[in-house]
Design an enzyme around this catalytic site. Structure first.
Site, mmCIF file in Angstrom:
data_model
loop_
_atom_site.group_PDB
_atom_site.id
_atom_site.type_symbol
_atom_site.label_atom_id
_atom_site.label_comp_id
_atom_site.label_asym_id
_atom_site.label_seq_id
_atom_site.Cartn_x
_atom_site.Cartn_y
_atom_site.Cartn_z
ATOM 1 N N HIS A 351 0.805 -1.228 0.000
ATOM 2 C CA HIS A 351 0.000 0.000 0.000
ATOM 3 C C HIS A 351 0.834 1.272 0.000
ATOM 4 O O HIS A 351 0.286 2.369 -0.079
ATOM 5 C CB HIS A 351 -0.934 0.013 1.213
ATOM 6 C CG HIS A 351 -1.933 -1.098 1.191
ATOM 7 N ND1 HIS A 351 -2.935 -1.184 0.263
ATOM 8 C CD2 HIS A 351 -2.060 -2.193 1.997
ATOM 9 C CE1 HIS A 351 -3.657 -2.269 0.490
ATOM 10 N NE2 HIS A 351 -3.141 -2.903 1.529
ATOM 11 N N ASP A 493 -3.359 0.016 -13.529
ATOM 12 C CA ASP A 493 -4.651 0.034 -12.835
ATOM 13 C C ASP A 493 -5.790 0.084 -13.843
ATOM 14 O O ASP A 493 -5.884 1.025 -14.642
ATOM 15 C CB ASP A 493 -4.748 1.257 -11.917
ATOM 16 C CG ASP A 493 -4.000 1.062 -10.618
ATOM 17 O OD1 ASP A 493 -3.773 -0.100 -10.245
ATOM 18 O OD2 ASP A 493 -3.654 2.068 -9.973
ATOM 19 N N THR A 548 -12.168 -7.200 -5.496
ATOM 20 C CA THR A 548 -13.509 -7.662 -5.856
ATOM 21 C C THR A 548 -13.617 -7.837 -7.365
ATOM 22 O O THR A 548 -13.420 -6.888 -8.118
ATOM 23 C CB THR A 548 -14.565 -6.652 -5.369
ATOM 24 O OG1 THR A 548 -14.416 -6.473 -3.961
ATOM 25 C CG2 THR A 548 -15.967 -7.134 -5.670
ATOM 26 N N THR A 579 -11.117 -3.652 -10.977
ATOM 27 C CA THR A 579 -11.218 -2.320 -11.567
ATOM 28 C C THR A 579 -11.582 -1.248 -10.548
ATOM 29 O O THR A 579 -12.034 -1.531 -9.440
ATOM 30 C CB THR A 579 -12.288 -2.311 -12.670
ATOM 31 O OG1 THR A 579 -13.575 -2.418 -12.062
ATOM 32 C CG2 THR A 579 -12.090 -3.444 -13.650
#
EC number: 4.6.1.1
Length: 800
Positions: A351, A493, A548, A579
């Site tokens: 992170h 991303d 997810t 996403t």
């Protein structure tokens, strides 16, 4: 009471004669000649009929886009008389009004009470009528509200028996379109300008069309009309145009205009015969220009995206093969060449933030004061804890290594103005080169022996955490790739994935699909298709390493990563998680989004609004599956970001109606704060799951927001959402009427009812239905079985 229904009639009625052939034995007509003559006549007749149908359809479309009816007790005759006013003007005038974003309301509500007129200033209320008089607002029966887009509110009356009132309506319509024809932002039509000059020389014409105030100003200005005079007297020019418009189109007044202002009559005649059409086409062209989406394409888009070109080329093959839009968030351009060289990319198990300055630019420094969060104490402390946590919790997978820079990387950073290679120094017999940056806290150097980079605090300086230290190695976060720790940089991303519905259908087992589509009941069939699309296309589950995702999204990630490895990349995966559509905790807003469309084209949007418009035009407006991040338009729970997003279909904020989960969460929140259940004297902790009404509302809300409804045709694809919304509304009505509901919940259910009303009305409008939500609701019978009620609902919608 008559049924509340607005039935558009033909714009114009053309009488057609049907040739009747009376053939008797005494007539010497050859059969072939007769057939030839009949065929030619029939073709002409059919051509005229088709033309008439087209005109009727165009007029109907214009009406549907413009007119809203609001009444409770007026007769259909009066509505018809009001509607007939619009039939007397060319459809192009209505199209001009529509292109200006205008709306027309037929209402039996007093204008002083109408919702659209509540924000009028006193100056607006006292605007002139067609006679140039300022009349009390309370006595108005028609009013043109001039803002960015015109709104015309017309009281329902028997205009056929009052020519003065009908003329007043045409005057207000003329005011609406004059906003564009005579505007401070546009050059005045030279023909109209010359016309005003000639009218000022004719007393009859000026008395008819100019206010006394305007005539006096013209005299003072020696009848000289320049650009400044036009700007100062714009309202007067608009008044003259609107008044001429009203005289021309009000049947009982046309001869007055022709007699006293023949030049203006001729000007209006030209507009009617083609001038209005040209203005309409011009506005449409302007609208196209306004709606044009400003994007970069091709190599320019690719270069600005930050993706490695070879990787993007591999991705476009997948986009073509799977008929899918692939949307990426922008990649840190300082990471592009790192990825190309084989540097690994970070996943959800790291992170810490990457750096955009100094020698560590593009990497993820273990010391987060070297990252883009430099100098921000709380962010640095949090980032440092996150990095330590990643190494501890993912031991053997995530670690840290010394930063090394080769000659090519140093040259790239120099070219980007990030560092300069400075003088040489010797320390303990080892050779180093200083690396200069603009930072005020740290000094940097690189070892000539092993290319490792070190840093220390400058003389007299301390870090944001209060530290001071001598030379030490810069460490960066790393990932184990096939037994080797490789430094980490930012990954690719995904902003969104939007496959065609045909691709999603391929995910559904044929037996399950056949069973559903062979269901004879139409509502059950649609429900079945919806459930299959939820199961195989939309249903997403949490994954500990990838976030997810749905099953097909996981498959897509695998395809993208395999394609990159096939190009020779050795850093592992480059797309590591789901996403941005599902990033509800920490959503981010990007000005640029890189898109690969199903044709394999590269596109880069240049701002957030353009991204939304691109999605509207190319994805949600066509047969592609797409859903929006549910944290938009609210405070995100993780990073507390507020990101505004407008639904391209309804033009409304997408969270106007809660999802099923949010509905239950809201009820739970009220329960926690009040310690009271939805129903009085309820001590059942599981009442939300057991109470039938709450379960029904939750189910309807779930179906309402189901993106799978897009499987159906353009005409029908929103009908299920509308119907589910009405069902939820009905159940909420039942809850509110119940004497058992606890008072602590009444405000919430009332608020929820209003939200449903507003959004369903938006969908009805987008469906080009003229019926108001509450009127539609009253015509449905919820005591009938669901299927029969849905059939009635469809019939009403189709009629409207």
């Amino acid at each position: 009471m008559t049924r509340n229904k607005f039935i558009p009639n033909k714009f114009s009625i053309i009488s057609f004669s049907v040739l009747l052939f009376a053939i008797s034995s005494s007539q010497a007509i050859e059969v072939n000649a007769m057939n030839e003559h009949y065929t030619e006549s029939d073709i002409k007749r059919n051509h005229k009929t088709e033309k008439n149908k087209t005109e009727k359809e165009k007029f109907k479309d214009s009406i549907n886009n413009l007119v809203k009816t609001e009444f409770t007790n007026e007769t259909l005759d009066k509505i018809q008389q009001t509607q007939d006013l619009l039939k007397k003007i060319p459809k192009d005038v209505l199209e001009i009004y529509s292109e200006l974003g205008g709306e027309i309301y037929f209402t039996d509500i007093d204008l002083v009470e109408h919702k659209e007129l509540q924000d009028l200033s006193e100056e607006e209320k006292n605007s002139m009528n067609s006679r140039g008089e300022k009349v009390p607002f309370a006595s108005r029966f028609v009013f043109e509200k001039k803002r960015e887009t015109p709104k015309l509110i017309i009281n329902i009356k028997d205009y056929a028996i009052n020519s003065e009132q009908s003329k007043e309506v045409y005057y207000e319509i003329g005011k609406g379109i004059s906003l564009d024809i005579i505007s401070k932002d546009k050059s005045l039509d030279p023909e109209f300008l010359n016309l005003i000059k000639s009218l000022s020389d004719d007393s009859d014409s000026s008395d008819l069309l100019f206010s006394q105030k305007f005539k006096e100003k013209l005299e003072l200005n020696n009848k000289s009309i320049d650009i400044n005079f036009i700007k100062e007297n714009l309202t007067e020019f608009q008044h003259a145009f609107s008044l001429a418009f009203s005289y021309y189109f009000a049947p009982d007044h046309r001869t007055v205009l022709e007699l006293y202002a023949p030049d203006m009559f001729e000007y209006m005649n030209k507009l009617e015969k083609g001038g209005f059409e040209k203005i309409s086409e011009s506005l449409k062209k302007e609208g196209v220009e306004k709606d044009r989406i400003d994007v970069l394409k091709g190599e320019k888009a690719l270069k600005a995206s930050g993706l490695v070109p070879e990787h993007a080329d591999a991705f476009k093959k997948i986009a073509r093969e799977l008929n899918t839009y692939i949307l990426f968030r922008p990649v840190n351009k300082l990471a592009t060449n790192l990825i190309k060289s084989g540097v690994a990319t970070k996943g959800l198990n790291v992170h810490g933030k990457s750096s955009d300055w100094g020698p560590v630019a593009g990497y993820i420094p273990f010391d987060q004061d070297l990252s883009k969060k430099h100098g921000q104490q709380l962010a640095v402390e949090k980032g440092n804890l996150e990095n330590k946590k990643s190494i501890t919790e993912h031991e053997g997978e995530i670690g840290k290594i010394p930063l090394k820079l080769d000659h090519l990387r140093i040259e790239e950073l120099k070219e980007n103005g990030i560092i300069l290679k400075g003088k040489k120094e010797i320390d303990n017999g080892k050779k180093y080169y200083l690396l200069e940056s603009n930072n005020q806290v740290y000094e940097f150097r690189i070892s000539d022996e092993n290319n490792e980079v070190q840093y220390k605090t400058k003389e007299g300086k301390i870090t944001v955490l209060g530290e001071k230290f001598n030379w030490r190695n810069i460490e960066v976060m790393a990932k184990n790739v096939e037994g080797v720790l490789k430094p980490l940089t930012a990954d690719y991303d995904l902003f969104a994935l939007a496959p065609s519905l045909t691709e999603i259908k391929k995910q559904i087992p044929q037996k399950e699909w056949d069973k559903v589509v062979n269901t004879p009941n139409s509502l059950e069939k649609q429900k079945g298709v919806t459930n299959l699309l939820i199961k195989y296309g939309i249903e997403r589950k949490p994954d500990s390493t990838k976030g997810t995702l749905s099953n097909w999204q996981k498959q897509m990630l695998d395809r993208l990563n395999e394609a990159v490895k096939y190009t020779g990349y050795t850093g592992g995966d480059v797309v590591n998680h789901g996403t941005e559509q599902d990033n509800e905790e920490f959503p981010e807003k990007d000005n640029e989004i890189f898109i690969i469309n199903p044709e394999g084209e590269f596109i880069l949007t240049k701002n957030w609004e353009m991204t939304g418009r691109f999605i509207e035009k190319n994805i949600t407006g066509k047969d592609y599956l797409y859903y929006f991040n549910r944290s938009y338009n609210k405070i995100a729970p993780g990073n507390k970001a507020y990101i505004e997003w407008t639904d391209p279909i309804t033009k409304a904020k997408i969270n106007t109606i809660p999802t099923s989960a949010e509905f239950i969460k809201n009820l739970s929140s009220i329960r926690r704060s009040s310690n009271v259940g939805v129903y009085k004297d309820s001590g059942d902790k599981d009442e939300f799951a057991k109470k039938e009404s709450v379960k029904k509302i939750a189910g309807y809300l779930s179906d309402y927001y189901n993106s799978a409804n897009h499987i159906f045709s353009q005409e029908k694809k929103r009908k299920i959402s509308i119907f589910r919304g009405i069902q939820a509304y009905n159940e909420i009505e039942n809850v509110l009427k119940s004497k058992q509901i606890a008072p602590e919940y009444k405000n919430y259910f009332q608020y929820l009812k209003e939200r449903i009303t507003n959004q369903v009305q938006l969908l009805l409008t987008h469906q080009k239905s003229n019926i108001e939500f509450k009127l539609l609701y009253k015509q449905l019978n919820f005591t009938e079985n669901e299927t029969d009620n849905f059939e009635v609902f469809q019939k009403i919608i189709d009629e409207k």
